[in-house]
Enzyme design. Structure first.
Site, short mmCIF file in Angstrom:
data_model
loop_
_atom_site.label_atom_id
_atom_site.label_comp_id
_atom_site.label_asym_id
_atom_site.label_seq_id
_atom_site.Cartn_x
_atom_site.Cartn_y
_atom_site.Cartn_z
N TYR A 166 26.22 58.64 1.40
CA TYR A 166 25.57 57.49 0.77
C TYR A 166 25.60 57.50 -0.75
O TYR A 166 25.41 56.46 -1.38
CB TYR A 166 24.15 57.37 1.32
CG TYR A 166 24.18 56.99 2.78
CD1 TYR A 166 24.48 55.70 3.16
CD2 TYR A 166 23.99 57.94 3.77
CE1 TYR A 166 24.56 55.34 4.49
CE2 TYR A 166 24.06 57.60 5.12
CZ TYR A 166 24.35 56.30 5.46
OH TYR A 166 24.45 55.96 6.78
N PHE A 208 12.84 56.38 8.68
CA PHE A 208 13.32 55.24 9.46
C PHE A 208 14.83 55.29 9.60
O PHE A 208 15.42 54.42 10.18
CB PHE A 208 12.86 53.91 8.83
CG PHE A 208 13.17 53.79 7.36
CD1 PHE A 208 14.41 53.32 6.94
CD2 PHE A 208 12.24 54.15 6.39
CE1 PHE A 208 14.71 53.20 5.60
CE2 PHE A 208 12.53 54.03 5.04
CZ PHE A 208 13.76 53.56 4.64
#
Length: 411
Positions: A120, A411
């Site tokens: 990322y 999450f």
């Protein structure tokens, strides 16, 4: 060539099958139903090749606490690419589509938890918060340097948890950057679910609150327990207490709650995952051999989608005026040379022609944005170029927050 488009609700089961394939999972019906309900509430985009769904990404509709503000922030999740389509640009196409949608909606930031951190950074995400795992040897009373708050403790019923502790959680969220809001569905489906998704041996969630009857709670602890082998006298098994969340208005309240979970019968160890690295427990515990940090890890990864909007939305602890030379390979509108002039009265961020004081990538700026990473450390690591001596220290003083950013909302 894949086509990036919205995933209709009718394709949620296909998206779940792809995610379970990628993450090597095969959940029971109850967990699958929970995931389906979660994705029905999320934004969803997919990579389609012909009629096949070969890539998927969902986004929670979050608001994230940043210093002095609360910003709309999609929380990216369920990022999945079919094993047949790896290294074919599918993740890049999905992320480009999501960042474009985020920008078009006027949302200045995006966030995720990285299952593979190496991926990322190249999309401009920086590790903006750090979590710590704390373990307490509770085979003996917890030694404390401060007096615990002696107001009553009570075990909350499942039907009263949200009303009792929700306001305190929201208040605590506003005091620390990096925390997403938590609606009733997330409380019920993720924090108060009877079965823990990661460990089936853990018992149901328990919530103990502190405060006088009829008054707002001053603190609470949410925990689960499970048996563990060994450690008890006379051959008894002493269990583990896993603390999922502890919020307190004062250090004395926190001390009372830690003392409570460390004294539960038939348990010998407390483990709290994802605590802030500046947790007051680490200072008011009298014996640091009894209370130990056993792990520290990057937690929330942040992306500045609209750098100007993000920088001017937060508050600043000290005056600073610097020219930043920013690179952003994915969102070129952020790239260039800009003058940041900020202080307690607000901030401006405008194009500049002067020589830069600092040169950095948007990834490094995202890591520093919440106040959890010092740009001076990134200069020392060779990731930020300091052209004007003292520029990094000045930026760090302006970005500083009273409490370090932190979240345990994975999450």
């Amino acid at each position: 060539m894949v086509d990036i488009r919205e995933v209709p609700e009718a394709d949620i089961d296909r998206a779940l099958e792809l995610a379970y394939l990628v993450f090597h999972d095969r959940p029971e019906k109850e967990r699958r139903d929970t995931h389906r309900a979660l994705l029905a509430r999320c934004e969803r985009i997919g990579a389609y090749e012909g009629g096949s769904l070969v890539g998927f990404m969902a986004a929670h509709d979050f608001r994230l606490s940043v210093p002095g503000a609360d910003l709309p922030c999609p929380g990216l999740t369920f990022v999945s690419v079919a094993p047949t389509h790896r290294r074919r640009g599918v993740p890049t196409a999905l992320m480009a589509g999501q960042l474009r949608r985020t920008a078009d909606a006027g949302r200045p930031i995006a966030a995720l938890w990285a299952s593979e951190p190496a991926i990322y950074g190249r999309f401009g995400f920086g590790a903006a918060t750090t979590g710590a795992t704390i373990e307490i040897d509770s085979t003996r009373p917890l030694a404390l340097r401060i007096a615990p708050d002696r107001r009553p403790l009570r075990l909350l019923g499942a039907d009263e948890v949200l009303a009792a502790v929700g306001p305190l959680h929201e208040r605590a969220r506003s005091l620390r950057a990096g925390r997403p809001n938590r609606g009733p569905e997330r409380w019920a489906g993720e924090w108060l679910s009877e079965q823990d998704e990661e460990d089936e041996e853990l018992g149901p969630p328990r919530v103990i609150a502190l405060g006088e009857p009829g008054e707002p709670v001053a603190g609470y602890v949410l925990y689960r327990t499970k048996p563990e082998d060994g450690g008890g006298s006379g051959g008894r098994t002493l269990g583990l207490v896993r603390v999922d969340e502890l919020e307190a208005d004062t250090p004395a309240v926190a001390a009372a709650l830690w003392e409570c979970v460390a004294s539960l019968d038939l348990t010998g160890r407390v483990r709290a995952w994802g605590r802030p690295v500046d947790d007051p427990l680490l200072h008011f515990a009298a014996d640091r051999d009894q209370v130990r940090v056993t792990a520290q890890f990057p937690a929330l990864w942040l992306r500045l989608v609209d750098v100007r909007a993000a920088l001017t939305a937060r508050i600043w602890a000290a005056p600073v005026e610097l020219v930043l030379e920013l690179t952003d390979a994915r969102l070129p509108a952020n790239a260039g040379r800009f003058r940041l002039k900020a202080g307690p009265d607000g901030a401006a961020y405008e194009p500049a022609r002067a020589a830069p004081d600092l040169a950095l990538d948007v990834r490094e700026l995202a890591a520093c944005y919440l106040g959890g990473t010092r740009s001076a450390e990134l200069v020392a690591a060779g990731l930020v170029a300091e052209h004007t001596p003292g520029a990094a220290a000045a930026l760090d003083a302006a970005l500083r927050t009273g409490l370090l950013p932190h979240t345990a909302d994975e999450f």
